[in-house]
Design a protein around this motif. Structure first.
Motif, PDB file in Angstrom:
ATOM      1  N   VAL A 170       0.818  -1.206   0.000  1.00 29.75           N
ATOM      2  CA  VAL A 170       0.000   0.000   0.000  1.00 29.75           C
ATOM      3  C   VAL A 170       0.855   1.260   0.000  1.00 29.75           C
ATOM      4  CG1 VAL A 170      -1.654   1.337   1.374  1.00 29.75           C
ATOM      5  CG2 VAL A 170      -1.977  -1.119   1.076  1.00 29.75           C
ATOM      6  N   THR A 171       1.917   1.266   0.829  1.00 32.84           N
ATOM      7  CA  THR A 171       2.694   2.494   1.020  1.00 32.84           C
ATOM      8  C   THR A 171       3.965   2.569   0.185  1.00 32.84           C
ATOM      9  OG1 THR A 171       4.016   1.594   2.838  1.00 32.84           O
ATOM     10  CG2 THR A 171       1.904   2.649   3.407  1.00 32.84           C
ATOM     11  N   GLY A 172       4.541   1.410  -0.164  1.00 34.01           N
ATOM     12  CA  GLY A 172       5.812   1.397  -0.876  1.00 34.01           C
ATOM     13  C   GLY A 172       6.999   1.747   0.015  1.00 34.01           C
ATOM     14  N   ASP A 173       6.774   1.779   1.321  1.00 35.52           N
ATOM     15  CA  ASP A 173       7.825   2.168   2.268  1.00 35.52           C
ATOM     16  C   ASP A 173       7.780   1.238   3.482  1.00 35.52           C
ATOM     17  OD1 ASP A 173       8.433   4.019   4.863  1.00 35.52           O
ATOM     18  OD2 ASP A 173       9.698   4.609   3.157  1.00 35.52           O
ATOM     19  N   HIS A 174       8.919   0.627   3.787  1.00 32.29           N
ATOM     20  CA  HIS A 174       8.965  -0.346   4.883  1.00 32.29           C
ATOM     21  C   HIS A 174       8.617   0.294   6.233  1.00 32.29           C
ATOM     22  CE1 HIS A 174      10.027  -4.027   6.900  1.00 32.29           C
ATOM     23  NE2 HIS A 174      10.821  -3.341   7.717  1.00 32.29           N
ATOM     24  N   THR A 175       9.147   1.477   6.495  1.00 34.58           N
ATOM     25  CA  THR A 175       8.884   2.141   7.768  1.00 34.58           C
ATOM     26  C   THR A 175       7.409   2.508   7.904  1.00 34.58           C
ATOM     27  OG1 THR A 175      11.141   3.010   7.813  1.00 34.58           O
ATOM     28  CG2 THR A 175       9.536   4.084   9.260  1.00 34.58           C
ATOM     29  N   GLU A 176       6.822   3.002   6.831  1.00 33.05           N
ATOM     30  CA  GLU A 176       5.393   3.326   6.847  1.00 33.05           C
ATOM     31  C   GLU A 176       4.560   2.066   7.058  1.00 33.05           C
ATOM     32  OE1 GLU A 176       3.577   6.251   6.665  1.00 33.05           O
ATOM     33  OE2 GLU A 176       5.506   7.216   7.007  1.00 33.05           O
ATOM     34  N   ALA A 177       4.963   0.972   6.438  1.00 31.15           N
ATOM     35  CA  ALA A 177       4.245  -0.295   6.608  1.00 31.15           C
ATOM     36  C   ALA A 177       4.292  -0.732   8.066  1.00 31.15           C
ATOM     37  CB  ALA A 177       4.851  -1.365   5.706  1.00 31.15           C
ATOM     38  N   GLN A 178       5.438  -0.613   8.695  1.00 26.27           N
ATOM     39  CA  GLN A 178       5.553  -0.962  10.110  1.00 26.27           C
ATOM     40  C   GLN A 178       4.646  -0.077  10.960  1.00 26.27           C
ATOM     41  OE1 GLN A 178       9.841  -0.561  10.470  1.00 26.27           O
ATOM     42  NE2 GLN A 178      10.024  -2.768  10.783  1.00 26.27           N
ATOM     43  N   ASP A 179       4.614   1.209  10.645  1.00 23.76           N
ATOM     44  CA  ASP A 179       3.743   2.129  11.380  1.00 23.76           C
ATOM     45  C   ASP A 179       2.273   1.745  11.229  1.00 23.76           C
ATOM     46  OD1 ASP A 179       5.945   3.562  12.223  1.00 23.76           O
ATOM     47  OD2 ASP A 179       5.655   5.203  10.791  1.00 23.76           O
ATOM     48  N   LEU A 180       1.866   1.387  10.014  1.00 20.86           N
ATOM     49  CA  LEU A 180       0.479   0.980   9.786  1.00 20.86           C
ATOM     50  C   LEU A 180       0.115  -0.242  10.616  1.00 20.86           C
ATOM     51  CD1 LEU A 180       0.058   1.354   5.922  1.00 20.86           C
ATOM     52  CD2 LEU A 180      -1.088   2.677   7.700  1.00 20.86           C
ATOM     53  N   VAL A 181       1.002  -1.236  10.603  1.00 16.81           N
ATOM     54  CA  VAL A 181       0.737  -2.459  11.361  1.00 16.81           C
ATOM     55  C   VAL A 181       0.687  -2.152  12.845  1.00 16.81           C
ATOM     56  CG1 VAL A 181       1.632  -4.744  11.968  1.00 16.81           C
ATOM     57  CG2 VAL A 181       1.674  -3.976   9.593  1.00 16.81           C
ATOM     58  N   GLN A 182       1.617  -1.355  13.320  1.00 18.93           N
ATOM     59  CA  GLN A 182       1.634  -1.011  14.737  1.00 18.93           C
ATOM     60  C   GLN A 182       0.344  -0.292  15.141  1.00 18.93           C
ATOM     61  OE1 GLN A 182       4.864   1.520  15.934  1.00 18.93           O
ATOM     62  NE2 GLN A 182       4.812   0.706  18.008  1.00 18.93           N
ATOM     63  N   GLU A 183      -0.121   0.619  14.322  1.00 18.64           N
ATOM     64  CA  GLU A 183      -1.369   1.319  14.625  1.00 18.64           C
ATOM     65  C   GLU A 183      -2.558   0.367  14.607  1.00 18.64           C
ATOM     66  OE1 GLU A 183      -1.985   4.855  12.323  1.00 18.64           O
ATOM     67  OE2 GLU A 183       0.112   5.451  12.573  1.00 18.64           O
ATOM     68  N   ALA A 184      -2.609  -0.495  13.621  1.00 16.97           N
ATOM     69  CA  ALA A 184      -3.728  -1.437  13.512  1.00 16.97           C
ATOM     70  C   ALA A 184      -3.722  -2.428  14.663  1.00 16.97           C
ATOM     71  CB  ALA A 184      -3.668  -2.169  12.181  1.00 16.97           C
ATOM     72  N   VAL A 185      -2.578  -2.971  14.967  1.00 16.91           N
ATOM     73  CA  VAL A 185      -2.470  -3.965  16.031  1.00 16.91           C
ATOM     74  C   VAL A 185      -2.643  -3.305  17.387  1.00 16.91           C
ATOM     75  CG1 VAL A 185      -0.879  -5.575  17.153  1.00 16.91           C
ATOM     76  CG2 VAL A 185      -1.088  -5.559  14.679  1.00 16.91           C
ATOM     77  N   GLY A 186      -2.133  -2.112  17.541  1.00 12.92           N
ATOM     78  CA  GLY A 186      -2.262  -1.407  18.806  1.00 12.92           C
ATOM     79  C   GLY A 186      -3.693  -1.054  19.144  1.00 12.92           C
ATOM     80  N   ALA A 187      -4.536  -0.917  18.146  1.00 12.53           N
ATOM     81  CA  ALA A 187      -5.934  -0.571  18.377  1.00 12.53           C
ATOM     82  C   ALA A 187      -6.745  -1.784  18.822  1.00 12.53           C
ATOM     83  CB  ALA A 187      -6.544   0.023  17.109  1.00 12.53           C
ATOM     84  N   GLU A 188      -6.342  -2.975  18.457  1.00 10.41           N
ATOM     85  CA  GLU A 188      -7.135  -4.181  18.690  1.00 10.41           C
ATOM     86  C   GLU A 188      -7.435  -4.488  20.158  1.00 10.41           C
ATOM     87  OE1 GLU A 188      -9.554  -7.257  18.088  1.00 10.41           O
ATOM     88  OE2 GLU A 188      -8.854  -5.863  16.594  1.00 10.41           O
ATOM     89  N   PRO A 189      -6.492  -4.377  21.079  1.00  5.01           N
ATOM     90  CA  PRO A 189      -6.831  -4.755  22.460  1.00  5.01           C
ATOM     91  C   PRO A 189      -7.943  -3.910  23.076  1.00  5.01           C
ATOM     92  CG  PRO A 189      -4.467  -4.641  22.191  1.00  5.01           C
ATOM     93  CD  PRO A 189      -5.089  -4.103  20.927  1.00  5.01           C
ATOM     94  N   HIS A 190      -8.235  -2.767  22.503  1.00  2.00           N
ATOM     95  CA  HIS A 190      -9.274  -1.899  23.037  1.00  2.00           C
ATOM     96  C   HIS A 190     -10.662  -2.283  22.529  1.00  2.00           C
ATOM     97  CE1 HIS A 190      -6.066   0.531  24.572  1.00  2.00           C
ATOM     98  NE2 HIS A 190      -5.548   0.554  23.383  1.00  2.00           N
ATOM     99  N   ARG A 191     -10.729  -3.208  21.638  1.00  2.00           N
ATOM    100  CA  ARG A 191     -12.015  -3.614  21.078  1.00  2.00           C
ATOM    101  C   ARG A 191     -12.582  -4.777  21.884  1.00  2.00           C
ATOM    102  NH1 ARG A 191     -12.995  -0.980  16.492  1.00  2.00           N
ATOM    103  NH2 ARG A 191     -11.221  -0.086  15.431  1.00  2.00           N
TER     104      ARG A 191
END
Length: 55
Positions: free
Chosen positions: A25-46
């Motif tokens: 989606v992003t073409g950038d490894h660091t951005e991809a890591q940030d996306l995953v961290q944000e997505a995964v970090g949101a899950e425990p609150h659900r």
């Protein structure tokens, strides 16, 4: 996901795929890591319903 062990199992089973998808989606490894961290970090609150704070 109500317990940490279940969440850890889910993460271990999906992290690589999520990173690959994020990179596609992003073409950038660091951005991809940030996306995953944000997505995964949101899950425990659900809750089981998938909505934050809902029972």
């Amino acid at each position: 996901m109500r317990d940490a062990q279940s969440f850890d199992e889910l993460y271990r089973g999906t992290a690589r795929r999520l990173l690959r998808y994020g990179y596609a989606v992003t073409g950038d490894h660091t951005e991809a890591q940030d996306l995953v961290q944000e997505a995964v970090g949101a899950e425990p609150h659900r809750t089981a319903t998938g909505r934050p704070g809902a029972e």
